[in-house]
Scaffold this motif. Structure first.
Motif, mmCIF file in Angstrom:
data_model
loop_
_atom_site.group_PDB
_atom_site.id
_atom_site.type_symbol
_atom_site.label_atom_id
_atom_site.label_comp_id
_atom_site.label_asym_id
_atom_site.label_seq_id
_atom_site.Cartn_x
_atom_site.Cartn_y
_atom_site.Cartn_z
ATOM 1 N N LEU A 79 24.910 45.163 24.165
ATOM 2 C CA LEU A 79 26.179 44.443 24.235
ATOM 3 C C LEU A 79 27.332 45.411 24.442
ATOM 4 O O LEU A 79 28.242 45.166 25.252
ATOM 5 C CB LEU A 79 26.389 43.641 22.939
ATOM 6 C CG LEU A 79 27.713 42.879 22.819
ATOM 7 C CD1 LEU A 79 27.827 41.814 23.890
ATOM 8 C CD2 LEU A 79 27.829 42.254 21.434
ATOM 9 N N SER A 80 27.297 46.532 23.717
ATOM 10 C CA SER A 80 28.346 47.541 23.842
ATOM 11 C C SER A 80 28.374 48.146 25.246
ATOM 12 O O SER A 80 29.449 48.383 25.821
ATOM 13 C CB SER A 80 28.128 48.646 22.799
ATOM 14 O OG SER A 80 29.167 49.593 22.850
ATOM 15 N N ILE A 81 27.198 48.391 25.816
ATOM 16 C CA ILE A 81 27.122 48.948 27.173
ATOM 17 C C ILE A 81 27.703 47.962 28.183
ATOM 18 O O ILE A 81 28.496 48.338 29.062
ATOM 19 C CB ILE A 81 25.664 49.287 27.532
ATOM 20 C CG1 ILE A 81 25.181 50.490 26.705
ATOM 21 C CG2 ILE A 81 25.519 49.582 29.020
ATOM 22 C CD1 ILE A 81 23.704 50.786 26.863
ATOM 23 N N ALA A 82 27.331 46.693 28.058
ATOM 24 C CA ALA A 82 27.843 45.679 28.981
ATOM 25 C C ALA A 82 29.364 45.567 28.879
ATOM 26 O O ALA A 82 30.073 45.503 29.893
ATOM 27 C CB ALA A 82 27.191 44.332 28.673
ATOM 28 N N ALA A 83 29.867 45.575 27.632
ATOM 29 C CA ALA A 83 31.322 45.472 27.437
ATOM 30 C C ALA A 83 32.036 46.681 28.026
ATOM 31 O O ALA A 83 33.110 46.551 28.632
ATOM 32 C CB ALA A 83 31.633 45.352 25.949
ATOM 33 N N ALA A 84 31.448 47.865 27.864
ATOM 34 C CA ALA A 84 32.074 49.086 28.388
ATOM 35 C C ALA A 84 32.162 49.056 29.910
ATOM 36 O O ALA A 84 33.176 49.454 30.499
ATOM 37 C CB ALA A 84 31.291 50.311 27.928
ATOM 38 N N ILE A 85 31.092 48.573 30.565
ATOM 39 C CA ILE A 85 31.096 48.506 32.032
ATOM 40 C C ILE A 85 32.170 47.534 32.519
ATOM 41 O O ILE A 85 32.947 47.837 33.433
ATOM 42 C CB ILE A 85 29.711 48.075 32.551
ATOM 43 C CG1 ILE A 85 28.679 49.186 32.278
ATOM 44 C CG2 ILE A 85 29.761 47.758 34.044
ATOM 45 C CD1 ILE A 85 27.249 48.783 32.585
ATOM 46 N N VAL A 86 32.240 46.367 31.884
ATOM 47 C CA VAL A 86 33.212 45.350 32.303
ATOM 48 C C VAL A 86 34.639 45.830 32.071
ATOM 49 O O VAL A 86 35.500 45.741 32.955
ATOM 50 C CB VAL A 86 32.956 44.022 31.552
ATOM 51 C CG1 VAL A 86 34.082 43.030 31.835
ATOM 52 C CG2 VAL A 86 31.620 43.424 31.968
ATOM 53 N N THR A 87 34.911 46.352 30.862
ATOM 54 C CA THR A 87 36.286 46.766 30.552
ATOM 55 C C THR A 87 36.708 47.989 31.362
ATOM 56 O O THR A 87 37.877 48.118 31.725
ATOM 57 C CB THR A 87 36.442 47.059 29.047
ATOM 58 O OG1 THR A 87 35.482 48.047 28.647
ATOM 59 C CG2 THR A 87 36.241 45.801 28.228
ATOM 60 N N MET A 88 35.756 48.892 31.632
ATOM 61 C CA MET A 88 36.096 50.054 32.456
ATOM 62 C C MET A 88 36.509 49.612 33.855
ATOM 63 O O MET A 88 37.487 50.112 34.424
ATOM 64 C CB MET A 88 34.911 51.014 32.530
ATOM 65 C CG MET A 88 35.197 52.302 33.302
ATOM 66 S SD MET A 88 33.796 53.441 33.281
ATOM 67 C CE MET A 88 32.584 52.479 34.205
ATOM 68 N N ALA A 89 35.786 48.648 34.404
ATOM 69 C CA ALA A 89 36.124 48.135 35.734
ATOM 70 C C ALA A 89 37.480 47.438 35.721
ATOM 71 O O ALA A 89 38.319 47.641 36.618
ATOM 72 C CB ALA A 89 35.039 47.174 36.207
ATOM 73 N N LEU A 90 37.731 46.637 34.674
ATOM 74 C CA LEU A 90 39.000 45.913 34.591
ATOM 75 C C LEU A 90 40.184 46.870 34.427
ATOM 76 O O LEU A 90 41.193 46.766 35.140
ATOM 77 C CB LEU A 90 38.959 44.933 33.413
ATOM 78 C CG LEU A 90 38.049 43.710 33.572
ATOM 79 C CD1 LEU A 90 37.961 42.935 32.265
ATOM 80 C CD2 LEU A 90 38.568 42.799 34.680
ATOM 81 N N LYS A 91 40.048 47.802 33.493
ATOM 82 C CA LYS A 91 41.155 48.726 33.237
ATOM 83 C C LYS A 91 41.372 49.685 34.406
ATOM 84 O O LYS A 91 42.514 50.039 34.733
ATOM 85 C CB LYS A 91 40.891 49.521 31.955
ATOM 86 C CG LYS A 91 40.946 48.666 30.697
ATOM 87 C CD LYS A 91 40.625 49.507 29.473
ATOM 88 C CE LYS A 91 40.660 48.679 28.209
ATOM 89 N NZ LYS A 91 40.338 49.479 27.007
ATOM 90 N N GLY A 92 40.283 50.115 35.019
ATOM 91 C CA GLY A 92 40.411 50.987 36.186
ATOM 92 C C GLY A 92 41.132 50.273 37.320
ATOM 93 O O GLY A 92 41.990 50.859 38.000
ATOM 94 N N GLY A 93 40.796 48.994 37.501
ATOM 95 C CA GLY A 93 41.473 48.209 38.523
ATOM 96 C C GLY A 93 42.952 48.043 38.219
ATOM 97 O O GLY A 93 43.804 48.144 39.115
ATOM 98 N N ALA A 94 43.267 47.809 36.931
ATOM 99 C CA ALA A 94 44.665 47.656 36.535
ATOM 100 C C ALA A 94 45.442 48.951 36.752
ATOM 101 O O ALA A 94 46.587 48.938 37.212
ATOM 102 C CB ALA A 94 44.747 47.238 35.070
ATOM 103 N N ALA A 95 44.830 50.092 36.435
ATOM 104 C CA ALA A 95 45.492 51.384 36.629
ATOM 105 C C ALA A 95 45.715 51.657 38.113
ATOM 106 O O ALA A 95 46.766 52.181 38.518
ATOM 107 C CB ALA A 95 44.654 52.497 36.006
ATOM 108 N N TRP A 96 44.737 51.297 38.937
ATOM 109 C CA TRP A 96 44.856 51.520 40.390
ATOM 110 C C TRP A 96 45.962 50.651 40.993
ATOM 111 O O TRP A 96 46.744 51.090 41.836
ATOM 112 C CB TRP A 96 43.523 51.222 41.052
ATOM 113 C CG TRP A 96 43.550 51.394 42.539
ATOM 114 C CD1 TRP A 96 43.582 52.555 43.250
ATOM 115 C CD2 TRP A 96 43.554 50.334 43.507
ATOM 116 N NE1 TRP A 96 43.604 52.308 44.600
ATOM 117 C CE2 TRP A 96 43.588 50.952 44.793
ATOM 118 C CE3 TRP A 96 43.517 48.943 43.423
ATOM 119 C CZ2 TRP A 96 43.599 50.201 45.967
ATOM 120 C CZ3 TRP A 96 43.525 48.201 44.589
ATOM 121 C CH2 TRP A 96 43.565 48.835 45.848
ATOM 122 N N LEU A 97 46.053 49.391 40.526
ATOM 123 C CA LEU A 97 47.060 48.472 41.051
ATOM 124 C C LEU A 97 48.479 48.901 40.682
ATOM 125 O O LEU A 97 49.400 48.801 41.487
ATOM 126 C CB LEU A 97 46.810 47.053 40.523
ATOM 127 C CG LEU A 97 45.640 46.276 41.133
ATOM 128 C CD1 LEU A 97 45.391 45.001 40.346
ATOM 129 C CD2 LEU A 97 45.924 45.950 42.594
#
Length: 289
Positions: A2-20
């Motif tokens: 569960l922790s691994i899945a959450a880390a992948i999802v949040t990393m993608a979301l936050k990385g996208g937010a930082a890029w935008l």
């Protein structure tokens, strides 16, 4: 998992937010999610080792493997904090206007909610199972949520004041907070590797059980000590009885004491050593611990 899945999802979301947005604060938040992913993978490996049963080479089990995971997570937090602090200092001297703040903030809020929910689940399960790894991972995720909230406030202030340096200031403060979290994780893990005693309250409960059996001049206890290894708890104690007692009588008393202890602290493993109360040699190791 569960922790691994959450880390992948949040990393993608936050990385996208930082890029935008171009926000160094949101970038620092994404960097911590990358740390979460690495830490979660290490934790999964450590837990697979820790749950292995005792064997010939490891008669006390493999539970201490959990502490190595927590140490790795602490070190990874330090790495992330160093990256965040370096990036934020550079941005203080070279400020940059942020873009699409509304969308970036919305994405980060979703990521923070995911981390918060998973963090609470891990802490609850960690306390139930007595797992240092799950507790460390859960606390790390909740710290990540605090960092995310701080970053969101900072980026929101940038949107209101149009002062881009505020973004770097918030990222710097977030990095310092992450450093503190890493220090505490490493400290707690090292204590576990050093066979730290059980909590004071637990030791008092164990002492109270021994007091129920004490009879001055007849039944006494000394060399009492406890330790924790991962999710396992251990206790050692010497039981002093009259030398005229039979082995059977002394053994039955010792078993009664152990049963009473296990009723109070169910998962503890007790090692008890029987000694004659009137023999001076019984007290030679009284203060060795």
């Amino acid at each position: 998992m569960l922790s691994i899945a959450a880390a992948i999802v949040t990393m993608a979301l936050k990385g996208g937010a930082a890029w935008l947005t171009g926000s160094v604060g949101l970038l620092s938040d994404a960097a911590e999610s990358l740390v979460n992913l690495v830490a979660a993978v290490v934790a999964l490996i450590a837990l697979k080792v820790a749950i292995k049963p005792a064997d010939e080479n490891h008669p006390y089990g493999h539970s201490k493997a959990e502490y190595f995971s927590a140490v790795v997570e602490g070190v990874m937090i330090f790495v992330a904090a160093g990256f965040i602090i370096f990036t934020s200092v550079e941005r203080l001297f070279n400020p940059r206007e942020l873009e699409q703040l509304g969308l970036g903030l919305g994405i980060s809020v979703v990521a923070a909610i995911i981390n918060g929910a998973v963090g609470f689940v891990l802490i609850r399960k960690g306390r139930t199972a007595g797992s240092a790894t799950l507790l460390a991972d859960g606390k790390h995720l909740l710290t990540d949520v605090v960092t995310s909230v701080a970053v969101l406030l900072g980026v929101g202030l940038v949107a209101i004041t149009h002062e881009p340096r505020l973004d770097a200031v918030v990222a710097l403060l977030a990095g310092l907070n992450i450093l503190w979290t890493g220090y505490r994780l490493i400290r707690d893990s090292v204590n576990g590797l050093m066979d730290i005693a059980l909590p004071e309250e637990t030791n008092r409960q164990l002492e109270s059980v021994l007091d129920r059996f004490r009879q001055p001049g007849q039944i006494e206890f000394h060399a009492f000590r406890t330790r924790r290894a991962g999710n396992r708890q251990f206790m050692d104690v010497h039981v002093l009885v009259p030398g005229t007692w039979s082995v059977l009588r002394g053994h039955d008393l010792t078993e009664d004491v152990i049963d009473a202890i296990v009723e109070v602290v169910p998962d503890i493993r007790v090692s008890a050593h029987l000694e004659p109360i009137e023999d001076p040699r019984s007290y030679a190791d009284e203060h060795d611990f």
